[in-house]
Design a protein around this motif. Sequence first.
Motif, PDB file in Angstrom:
ATOM      1  N   ASP A  28      20.432  10.018 -17.491  1.00  0.00           N
ATOM      2  CA  ASP A  28      21.235   9.524 -16.371  1.00  0.00           C
ATOM      3  C   ASP A  28      21.558  10.623 -15.370  1.00  0.00           C
ATOM      4  N   VAL A  29      21.656  11.866 -15.852  1.00  0.00           N
ATOM      5  CA  VAL A  29      21.930  12.990 -14.944  1.00  0.00           C
ATOM      6  C   VAL A  29      20.785  13.123 -13.948  1.00  0.00           C
ATOM      7  N   PHE A  30      19.564  13.001 -14.420  1.00  0.00           N
ATOM      8  CA  PHE A  30      18.414  13.194 -13.544  1.00  0.00           C
ATOM      9  C   PHE A  30      18.132  11.982 -12.664  1.00  0.00           C
ATOM     10  N   GLU A  31      18.679  10.846 -13.011  1.00  0.00           N
ATOM     11  CA  GLU A  31      18.572   9.672 -12.143  1.00  0.00           C
ATOM     12  C   GLU A  31      19.628   9.697 -11.042  1.00  0.00           C
ATOM     13  N   SER A  32      20.630  10.547 -11.189  1.00  0.00           N
ATOM     14  CA  SER A  32      21.730  10.612 -10.216  1.00  0.00           C
ATOM     15  C   SER A  32      21.398  11.556  -9.069  1.00  0.00           C
ATOM     16  N   LYS A  33      22.182  11.459  -8.005  1.00  0.00           N
ATOM     17  CA  LYS A  33      21.980  12.294  -6.820  1.00  0.00           C
ATOM     18  C   LYS A  33      22.493  13.707  -7.072  1.00  0.00           C
ATOM     19  N   ALA A  34      21.867  14.661  -6.409  1.00  0.00           N
ATOM     20  CA  ALA A  34      22.330  16.042  -6.441  1.00  0.00           C
ATOM     21  C   ALA A  34      23.703  16.127  -5.792  1.00  0.00           C
ATOM     22  N   LEU A  35      24.453  17.147  -6.126  1.00  0.00           N
ATOM     23  CA  LEU A  35      25.785  17.301  -5.555  1.00  0.00           C
ATOM     24  C   LEU A  35      25.759  17.732  -4.096  1.00  0.00           C
ATOM     25  N   ASP A  36      24.664  18.357  -3.661  1.00  0.00           N
ATOM     26  CA  ASP A  36      24.659  18.929  -2.314  1.00  0.00           C
ATOM     27  C   ASP A  36      23.526  18.408  -1.437  1.00  0.00           C
ATOM     28  N   LYS A  37      22.852  17.341  -1.869  1.00  0.00           N
ATOM     29  CA  LYS A  37      21.801  16.779  -1.009  1.00  0.00           C
ATOM     30  C   LYS A  37      21.522  15.343  -1.415  1.00  0.00           C
ATOM     31  N   ASP A  38      20.888  14.609  -0.522  1.00  0.00           N
ATOM     32  CA  ASP A  38      20.593  13.196  -0.766  1.00  0.00           C
ATOM     33  C   ASP A  38      19.245  13.072  -1.465  1.00  0.00           C
ATOM     34  N   GLU A  39      19.206  13.512  -2.709  1.00  0.00           N
ATOM     35  CA  GLU A  39      17.967  13.525  -3.482  1.00  0.00           C
ATOM     36  C   GLU A  39      18.327  13.444  -4.959  1.00  0.00           C
ATOM     37  N   THR A  40      17.547  12.687  -5.724  1.00  0.00           N
ATOM     38  CA  THR A  40      17.831  12.629  -7.152  1.00  0.00           C
ATOM     39  C   THR A  40      17.382  13.929  -7.809  1.00  0.00           C
ATOM     40  N   LEU A  41      18.065  14.284  -8.881  1.00  0.00           N
ATOM     41  CA  LEU A  41      17.740  15.538  -9.553  1.00  0.00           C
ATOM     42  C   LEU A  41      16.322  15.522 -10.104  1.00  0.00           C
ATOM     43  N   LYS A  42      15.856  14.379 -10.593  1.00  0.00           N
ATOM     44  CA  LYS A  42      14.513  14.336 -11.171  1.00  0.00           C
ATOM     45  C   LYS A  42      13.447  14.672 -10.132  1.00  0.00           C
ATOM     46  N   ASP A  43      13.712  14.357  -8.858  1.00  0.00           N
ATOM     47  CA  ASP A  43      12.755  14.657  -7.799  1.00  0.00           C
ATOM     48  C   ASP A  43      12.807  16.120  -7.363  1.00  0.00           C
ATOM     49  N   MET A  44      13.830  16.849  -7.808  1.00  0.00           N
ATOM     50  CA  MET A  44      13.968  18.262  -7.454  1.00  0.00           C
ATOM     51  C   MET A  44      13.264  19.179  -8.449  1.00  0.00           C
ATOM     52  N   ILE A  45      13.042  18.690  -9.674  1.00  0.00           N
ATOM     53  CA  ILE A  45      12.469  19.515 -10.733  1.00  0.00           C
ATOM     54  C   ILE A  45      10.962  19.668 -10.534  1.00  0.00           C
ATOM     55  N   LEU A  46      10.414  20.816 -10.905  1.00  0.00           N
ATOM     56  CA  LEU A  46       8.977  21.042 -10.787  1.00  0.00           C
ATOM     57  C   LEU A  46       8.200  19.912 -11.454  1.00  0.00           C
ATOM     58  N   PRO A  47       7.170  19.394 -10.806  1.00  0.00           N
ATOM     59  CA  PRO A  47       6.403  18.263 -11.335  1.00  0.00           C
ATOM     60  C   PRO A  47       5.875  18.532 -12.736  1.00  0.00           C
ATOM     61  N   GLY A  48       5.972  17.535 -13.605  1.00  0.00           N
ATOM     62  CA  GLY A  48       5.419  17.636 -14.942  1.00  0.00           C
ATOM     63  C   GLY A  48       6.368  18.151 -15.996  1.00  0.00           C
ATOM     64  N   MET A  49       7.395  18.877 -15.584  1.00  0.00           N
ATOM     65  CA  MET A  49       8.275  19.491 -16.572  1.00  0.00           C
ATOM     66  C   MET A  49       9.056  18.466 -17.377  1.00  0.00           C
ATOM     67  N   LEU A  50       9.717  17.553 -16.695  1.00  0.00           N
ATOM     68  CA  LEU A  50      10.582  16.602 -17.396  1.00  0.00           C
ATOM     69  C   LEU A  50       9.799  15.671 -18.315  1.00  0.00           C
ATOM     70  N   ASP A  51       8.499  15.523 -18.067  1.00  0.00           N
ATOM     71  CA  ASP A  51       7.674  14.651 -18.906  1.00  0.00           C
ATOM     72  C   ASP A  51       7.155  15.348 -20.163  1.00  0.00           C
ATOM     73  N   SER A  52       7.297  16.681 -20.229  1.00  0.00           N
ATOM     74  CA  SER A  52       6.718  17.422 -21.341  1.00  0.00           C
ATOM     75  C   SER A  52       7.580  17.318 -22.594  1.00  0.00           C
ATOM     76  N   THR A  53       6.988  17.683 -23.730  1.00  0.00           N
ATOM     77  CA  THR A  53       7.717  17.619 -24.999  1.00  0.00           C
ATOM     78  C   THR A  53       8.857  18.627 -25.059  1.00  0.00           C
ATOM     79  N   ARG A  54       8.876  19.605 -24.167  1.00  0.00           N
ATOM     80  CA  ARG A  54       9.970  20.588 -24.162  1.00  0.00           C
ATOM     81  C   ARG A  54      11.271  19.960 -23.688  1.00  0.00           C
ATOM     82  N   PHE A  55      11.196  18.893 -22.913  1.00  0.00           N
ATOM     83  CA  PHE A  55      12.393  18.264 -22.358  1.00  0.00           C
ATOM     84  C   PHE A  55      12.553  16.816 -22.827  1.00  0.00           C
TER      85      PHE A  55
END
Length: 492
Positions: free
Chosen positions: A148-175
């Motif tokens: 839910d944190v990554f689906e929410s908006k950033a505190l300082d911009k009109d963008e979701t956190l998941k869209d700010m993270i480097l591509p591929g990272m959140l989908d990996s087994t590390r996260f």
Amino acid sequence: MRKTMSTLLAVTLLGVGLIGCGNSTNTPAASKDSNSTKATSTAEATSTANAENTSKEDAKKDFDNKELSIAVFQGGYGADYWNEIVSKFESTYPGVKVNMTINPKVGEVIRPQIVAGNPPDFLSVTDTEQSGIMLSLIKEKGLLDISDVFESKALDKDETLKDMILPGMLDSTRFQPYQDGKIYLAPFNAGPMGLIYNKTLFAEKGWSIPETWDEFFALGDELKKEENFLVNADGTKTKRALFTYQGIYPDYLEEILYPAIASAGGKETLDKVFAYEEGSFKNDTIKKVLDIFYKISKDGYLMDGTVALNHTQSQTDMMMGKALFIVNGNWMENEMKDSPRENGFEFGMTTVPVFNKGDQKYVLSSYEQFSIPAKAKNPELAKEFLKFLYTDESVKLFAEKANGAYALNDAKELSKPYLTKGVYDMFEAYNGSISILQGWQSLPKGSKVSVVTEMFKNTMTPVMTGQMTTEQWMDNVEKAFAQIRKEKAASK
């Protein structure tokens, strides 16, 4: 289906700036603010002010529990950033009190709390930390789902956190350790790992950076010539070694092992290892890679005494010219900023050599992680703190105070004014390379196997001291993999 880091991440990381050590504190962080973060233009100053105002507007939300406990691994990035960002969080959220434990052995420090069911609310501890506490939490499913944190908006911009993270990272087994579509760990920083060398020395000697393993060992033979010996302070000469590593922490050698496996057999060969497949660590490709380590030791390319040294000792010896290369990440410059070195020493990084000219190069990317224990007493404030860490103000502060960069798309531009040239230039290691992350599948609950122990700690030192063959190394790991497969089958 198990997903791995995308090729796009390798491209993105080209412009982005990790594991690396202090006393434990269990008191509120210092309350002083830093005035050293500079705006490079009027536009940036305005942007920063708007970001701060947005954060303060969001801070109007009330939290029933205003006390937050956090635990931080203090590695190569030091403590300055954490002291300041905690202070800024407290000043942005009036009434909030943060109790921070920061320690090089933080896993052992907090283990009793976790065992007692009273963990810190927020952890900045990676799953590769030496104590294994995070691996235990993952295995026992002791982390909170923070999707839910990554689906929410950033505190300082009109963008979701998941869209700010480097591509591929959140989908990996590390996260997403269970690959169930839920995020349990959050990315902190990201950067390349490879072979660190002294740029100045290479320029003075006219040496080329080795691209293949044959060129690597040929350079080692070149070091046997007296004109290439290290000149000591008293005028005596000592032969330089080709290579050293963080002896009592042999898992640093993953920075060679995983890219070499991918280069020798393709990414699919490495993925089979990460999935504990039968025979994945006992075949001709794996033996070809493991023989590199055996050759380093057997043929005299390893710096004398390496296996008994810790990370700072071996890194200091390398910087003093006793070894040409050491395996490490781009955090080494900050970690060793006060350590002695050869005159004119300049940090450089190159990729792990390949077996044949033209083979695809791979770079293992470092990362650290944030997480919230499932039994945290104040998970909502912990989530807010996590979001606060992803603000532009925090990203720039991390670059300024720790000489590192967050795993965010815009970290390149935000961090560049604050990173040293040495650290920024290390990102050139991504040029022409494919970036990979550790991709180990999660172990079944209750598993007694430690992959790090079987892959490195019980094998690497005996191999490097000539007491174990590569065949025995492969056999030991295969036995561990078989036990994991057996435990997985029993847990279904």
